[in-house]
Design an enzyme around this catalytic site. Sequence first.
Site, PDB file in Angstrom:
ATOM      1  N   MET A 175     -16.731  -6.721  -0.802  1.00  0.00           N
ATOM      2  CA  MET A 175     -15.821  -5.636  -1.158  1.00  0.00           C
ATOM      3  C   MET A 175     -16.408  -4.775  -2.284  1.00  0.00           C
ATOM      4  O   MET A 175     -17.199  -5.251  -3.088  1.00  0.00           O
ATOM      5  CB  MET A 175     -14.465  -6.189  -1.581  1.00  0.00           C
ATOM      6  CG  MET A 175     -13.626  -6.652  -0.398  1.00  0.00           C
ATOM      7  SD  MET A 175     -12.084  -7.379  -0.965  1.00  0.00           S
ATOM      8  CE  MET A 175     -10.968  -6.799   0.269  1.00  0.00           C
ATOM      9  N   ASP A 194     -12.452  -5.348  -7.819  1.00  0.00           N
ATOM     10  CA  ASP A 194     -13.576  -4.399  -7.817  1.00  0.00           C
ATOM     11  C   ASP A 194     -14.128  -4.120  -9.212  1.00  0.00           C
ATOM     12  O   ASP A 194     -15.216  -3.557  -9.345  1.00  0.00           O
ATOM     13  CB  ASP A 194     -13.163  -3.067  -7.176  1.00  0.00           C
ATOM     14  CG  ASP A 194     -13.009  -3.177  -5.665  1.00  0.00           C
ATOM     15  OD1 ASP A 194     -13.460  -4.198  -5.106  1.00  0.00           O
ATOM     16  OD2 ASP A 194     -12.437  -2.267  -5.051  1.00  0.00           O
ATOM     17  N   THR A 223      -7.775  -6.002 -10.469  1.00  0.00           N
ATOM     18  CA  THR A 223      -8.528  -5.568  -9.295  1.00  0.00           C
ATOM     19  C   THR A 223      -9.850  -6.320  -9.248  1.00  0.00           C
ATOM     20  O   THR A 223     -10.536  -6.426 -10.273  1.00  0.00           O
ATOM     21  CB  THR A 223      -8.786  -4.043  -9.292  1.00  0.00           C
ATOM     22  OG1 THR A 223      -9.771  -3.749  -8.301  1.00  0.00           O
ATOM     23  CG2 THR A 223      -9.265  -3.519 -10.632  1.00  0.00           C
ATOM     24  N   ARG A 250       0.882  -1.168   0.000  1.00  0.00           N
ATOM     25  CA  ARG A 250       0.000   0.000   0.000  1.00  0.00           C
ATOM     26  C   ARG A 250       0.914   1.210   0.000  1.00  0.00           C
ATOM     27  O   ARG A 250       1.861   1.266   0.765  1.00  0.00           O
ATOM     28  CB  ARG A 250      -0.851   0.016   1.277  1.00  0.00           C
ATOM     29  CG  ARG A 250      -2.137  -0.742   1.118  1.00  0.00           C
ATOM     30  CD  ARG A 250      -3.292   0.215   0.932  1.00  0.00           C
ATOM     31  NE  ARG A 250      -4.516  -0.487   0.538  1.00  0.00           N
ATOM     32  CZ  ARG A 250      -4.969  -0.530  -0.692  1.00  0.00           C
ATOM     33  NH1 ARG A 250      -4.333   0.053  -1.669  1.00  0.00           N
ATOM     34  NH2 ARG A 250      -6.094  -1.154  -0.974  1.00  0.00           N
ATOM     35  N   GLY A 251       0.620   2.185  -0.859  1.00  0.00           N
ATOM     36  CA  GLY A 251       1.525   3.349  -0.906  1.00  0.00           C
ATOM     37  C   GLY A 251       2.813   2.931  -1.596  1.00  0.00           C
ATOM     38  O   GLY A 251       2.799   2.117  -2.507  1.00  0.00           O
TER      39      GLY A 251
END
Length: 307
Positions: free
Chosen positions: A122, A79, A77, A23-24
């Site tokens: 999610m 999503d 992803t 992350r980041g």
Amino acid sequence: MPLSRKVVENINLSGGSFLGVSRGGAKTSEIVDSIQARRIDMLFVIGGNGSHAGANAIHEECRKRKLKVSVVAVPKTIDNDILFMDKTFGFDTAVEEAQRAINSAYIEARSAYHGIGLVKLMGRSSGFIAMQASLSSGQIDVCLIPEVSFTLDGEHGVMRHLEHLLEKKGFCVVCVAEGAGQDLLQKSNATDASGNVILSDFGVHMQQKIKNHFKDIGVPADVKYIDPTYMVRACRANASDAILCTVLGQNAVHGAFAGFSGITSGICNTHYAFLPITEVITKPKRVNPNSRMWHRCLTSTGQPDFH
């Protein structure tokens, strides 16, 4: 990490990431310093909107330094929220895995007296997983997604509809996307390492709301809350995703060898295509509340307009 044929032989058979995830991350200039020092001339960035934005920043920095580096992204992803893309790698598998959670909620709700199964899936800003999982399972009575506003209380609210469902069939199953109903909750404004706003937990809020509502009106209700979170993601890719992933990866390599940079390899309007990263990161792709697919979902659930 040197990737020989022997090393990568069976990585498609296991879930997760062989290279690891983060992350980041580091500063763009430091990443490009490392690319320069290692004399890398092709970089493949695998991930969602954030990873694509990072890939674009690296591409721009390489151009600024006049480095001959191809930066090509591969959309991965669950999503399914990358603009212009029919489908992203991981989405099909997540929907398939979400079925298990929905089926468990259905069995629990049906078995209990006035059982209410509640499943949170999610989907931060896009409700594609919740919509497709609800549609494919056929066991969902109410599907709530971020793109469609709703009210919980009042004559036309979700709670009144749940009362009606318990009266009519004795149990019901509700599916919510994690980003749904954020306008009904307190905002925290805190962000994670990638700069995403940390969402309030709508699943837990919904669980408490249902319990309190039925307690207040003196009707017994047994709420079974299932939150599979990462279980829909931490599994082996299904056949459909494995094929999509293979083709996207092959195309990404073809694009890099052809000298393209700042592009992503995707499937757009049923065609495999290269798209400029700058175009796909302008905003996330979201469910169109006027689309045929959302209306099919509403027909399947039989839910009213909660306003």
